[in-house]
Design an enzyme around this catalytic site. Sequence first.
Site, PDB file in Angstrom:
ATOM      1  N   TRP A 147       0.848  -1.206   0.000  1.00  0.00           N
ATOM      2  CA  TRP A 147       0.000   0.000   0.000  1.00  0.00           C
ATOM      3  C   TRP A 147       0.881   1.252   0.000  1.00  0.00           C
ATOM      4  O   TRP A 147       1.829   1.359   0.756  1.00  0.00           O
ATOM      5  CB  TRP A 147      -0.906  -0.010   1.221  1.00  0.00           C
ATOM      6  CG  TRP A 147      -1.893   1.120   1.262  1.00  0.00           C
ATOM      7  CD1 TRP A 147      -1.817   2.245   2.010  1.00  0.00           C
ATOM      8  CD2 TRP A 147      -3.087   1.220   0.507  1.00  0.00           C
ATOM      9  NE1 TRP A 147      -2.893   3.051   1.786  1.00  0.00           N
ATOM     10  CE2 TRP A 147      -3.703   2.440   0.854  1.00  0.00           C
ATOM     11  CE3 TRP A 147      -3.706   0.388  -0.443  1.00  0.00           C
ATOM     12  CZ2 TRP A 147      -4.902   2.867   0.302  1.00  0.00           C
ATOM     13  CZ3 TRP A 147      -4.900   0.807  -0.995  1.00  0.00           C
ATOM     14  CH2 TRP A 147      -5.496   2.034  -0.622  1.00  0.00           C
ATOM     15  N   ALA A 181       0.007  -1.974   6.030  1.00  0.00           N
ATOM     16  CA  ALA A 181       0.672  -1.891   7.329  1.00  0.00           C
ATOM     17  C   ALA A 181       0.054  -2.848   8.345  1.00  0.00           C
ATOM     18  O   ALA A 181       0.756  -3.400   9.198  1.00  0.00           O
ATOM     19  CB  ALA A 181       0.619  -0.453   7.850  1.00  0.00           C
ATOM     20  N   VAL A 205       3.616   2.626   5.471  1.00  0.00           N
ATOM     21  CA  VAL A 205       3.259   4.035   5.616  1.00  0.00           C
ATOM     22  C   VAL A 205       1.769   4.149   5.914  1.00  0.00           C
ATOM     23  O   VAL A 205       0.944   3.427   5.342  1.00  0.00           O
ATOM     24  CB  VAL A 205       3.631   4.846   4.356  1.00  0.00           C
ATOM     25  CG1 VAL A 205       2.932   4.314   3.115  1.00  0.00           C
ATOM     26  CG2 VAL A 205       3.320   6.315   4.549  1.00  0.00           C
ATOM     27  N   LEU A 206       1.443   5.004   6.839  1.00  0.00           N
ATOM     28  CA  LEU A 206       0.051   5.317   7.164  1.00  0.00           C
ATOM     29  C   LEU A 206      -0.143   6.823   7.012  1.00  0.00           C
ATOM     30  O   LEU A 206       0.616   7.609   7.585  1.00  0.00           O
ATOM     31  CB  LEU A 206      -0.280   4.893   8.599  1.00  0.00           C
ATOM     32  CG  LEU A 206      -0.399   3.389   8.854  1.00  0.00           C
ATOM     33  CD1 LEU A 206      -0.430   3.108  10.350  1.00  0.00           C
ATOM     34  CD2 LEU A 206      -1.657   2.849   8.191  1.00  0.00           C
ATOM     35  N   LEU A 207      -1.141   7.210   6.230  1.00  0.00           N
ATOM     36  CA  LEU A 207      -1.452   8.623   6.016  1.00  0.00           C
ATOM     37  C   LEU A 207      -2.774   8.953   6.686  1.00  0.00           C
ATOM     38  O   LEU A 207      -3.784   8.307   6.416  1.00  0.00           O
ATOM     39  CB  LEU A 207      -1.520   8.936   4.519  1.00  0.00           C
ATOM     40  CG  LEU A 207      -0.249   8.642   3.705  1.00  0.00           C
ATOM     41  CD1 LEU A 207      -0.471   8.969   2.235  1.00  0.00           C
ATOM     42  CD2 LEU A 207       0.936   9.424   4.254  1.00  0.00           C
ATOM     43  N   HIS A 213      -9.547   5.438  10.295  1.00  0.00           N
ATOM     44  CA  HIS A 213      -9.187   4.802  11.546  1.00  0.00           C
ATOM     45  C   HIS A 213      -7.663   4.715  11.685  1.00  0.00           C
ATOM     46  O   HIS A 213      -7.097   3.733  12.155  1.00  0.00           O
ATOM     47  CB  HIS A 213      -9.811   3.405  11.647  1.00  0.00           C
ATOM     48  CG  HIS A 213      -9.623   2.573  10.404  1.00  0.00           C
ATOM     49  ND1 HIS A 213     -10.068   2.952   9.172  1.00  0.00           N
ATOM     50  CD2 HIS A 213      -9.026   1.366  10.236  1.00  0.00           C
ATOM     51  CE1 HIS A 213      -9.757   2.018   8.280  1.00  0.00           C
ATOM     52  NE2 HIS A 213      -9.118   1.047   8.911  1.00  0.00           N
ATOM     53  N   PHE A 238      11.745  -0.535  13.350  1.00  0.00           N
ATOM     54  CA  PHE A 238      10.450   0.059  13.031  1.00  0.00           C
ATOM     55  C   PHE A 238      10.626   1.115  11.944  1.00  0.00           C
ATOM     56  O   PHE A 238      11.164   2.197  12.193  1.00  0.00           O
ATOM     57  CB  PHE A 238       9.842   0.688  14.282  1.00  0.00           C
ATOM     58  CG  PHE A 238       8.398   1.046  14.141  1.00  0.00           C
ATOM     59  CD1 PHE A 238       7.416   0.091  14.329  1.00  0.00           C
ATOM     60  CD2 PHE A 238       8.016   2.339  13.829  1.00  0.00           C
ATOM     61  CE1 PHE A 238       6.075   0.421  14.207  1.00  0.00           C
ATOM     62  CE2 PHE A 238       6.682   2.677  13.694  1.00  0.00           C
ATOM     63  CZ  PHE A 238       5.708   1.718  13.891  1.00  0.00           C
ATOM     64  N   ARG A 252      10.170  11.890   4.075  1.00  0.00           N
ATOM     65  CA  ARG A 252      10.786  10.936   5.004  1.00  0.00           C
ATOM     66  C   ARG A 252      11.281   9.685   4.286  1.00  0.00           C
ATOM     67  O   ARG A 252      11.975   8.857   4.873  1.00  0.00           O
ATOM     68  CB  ARG A 252       9.790  10.532   6.101  1.00  0.00           C
ATOM     69  CG  ARG A 252       9.469  11.619   7.067  1.00  0.00           C
ATOM     70  CD  ARG A 252      10.699  12.036   7.901  1.00  0.00           C
ATOM     71  NE  ARG A 252      11.096  11.018   8.852  1.00  0.00           N
ATOM     72  CZ  ARG A 252      12.247  10.372   8.826  1.00  0.00           C
ATOM     73  NH1 ARG A 252      13.126  10.606   7.867  1.00  0.00           N
ATOM     74  NH2 ARG A 252      12.547   9.465   9.733  1.00  0.00           N
TER      75      ARG A 252
END
Length: 282
Positions: A147, A181, A205-207, A213, A238, A252
Amino acid sequence: MVKGITTVVQVATIEVLDRAGSLFQALGFEQGKGWSLEGGKGAPFLAPLGNLELVAGRVPAEPSLLVEVTHLDQAYEIAQQWASAAGRKLTPVTSTGWNSRLFTVEVVEGTTLGFWESENPLHGVPAAIEGDLVVTGQKYAIVVARWNAVITDRLLQGSLDALLRSGAKREDIEIVRVPGAWEIPSAARTLAETKKFAGIITLGVLLRGETAHYEAIYNEVARGIGQSQQETGVPHAFGVLTCETLEQALDRAGLKVGNKGFEAGIAAIEMASIQSKLGGAK
């Protein structure tokens, strides 16, 4: 049993004592509790650390009273101003034969202090076990989410770069791709339980803008990775980004502010080395 060490120096007059005390205060000594009795006066000046050094086989350093400082040039400026006003002798800063720089100042007649600073960058640093950034015959696994591949592929390249630069062989690196993730902890746990790998690198990666959620997923991903590391004893690095926007994530992932994948790779190598030195899992 031993609590401290004190050097007592007698000076001619109270005026001389006060003048010498002004130098010590300017240099940062802590003023202790003084005393006054029958025309006499005492003024202790406290340093954070005291030592009694014995020397054999060579001539000891001169003078015998040495004060270690952290900024010798600054201390020299203070001593220079004081010596000029007090009419006392001051030597220039010189290099010593013991990897330091030193100057001396005559505080009172017959009493000279040496102020010194080590030129060894590790001087005074407590000894510690640290990891080596070298891979010698160890296997590593990388769990990377598909993702937002535009981000995670950059992270993957960063981790591979860290491992290969540190001596890892390409055939000793196992790459596992998972949907997102959320699935990273499960795959990481499965790999760690095989005990084949010195370290596991987790990348994703989380956006916040794309996931309603977001925080719930992040908390579970972080908890799962941490739990896998604790319960298997295999270091997990991590490398899951948590960003507000895609632009921040790109930054990043190597665009502006370093590559989190590379950082995670280095962390995995170092932790695997530390664990080996501590007698843990190999």
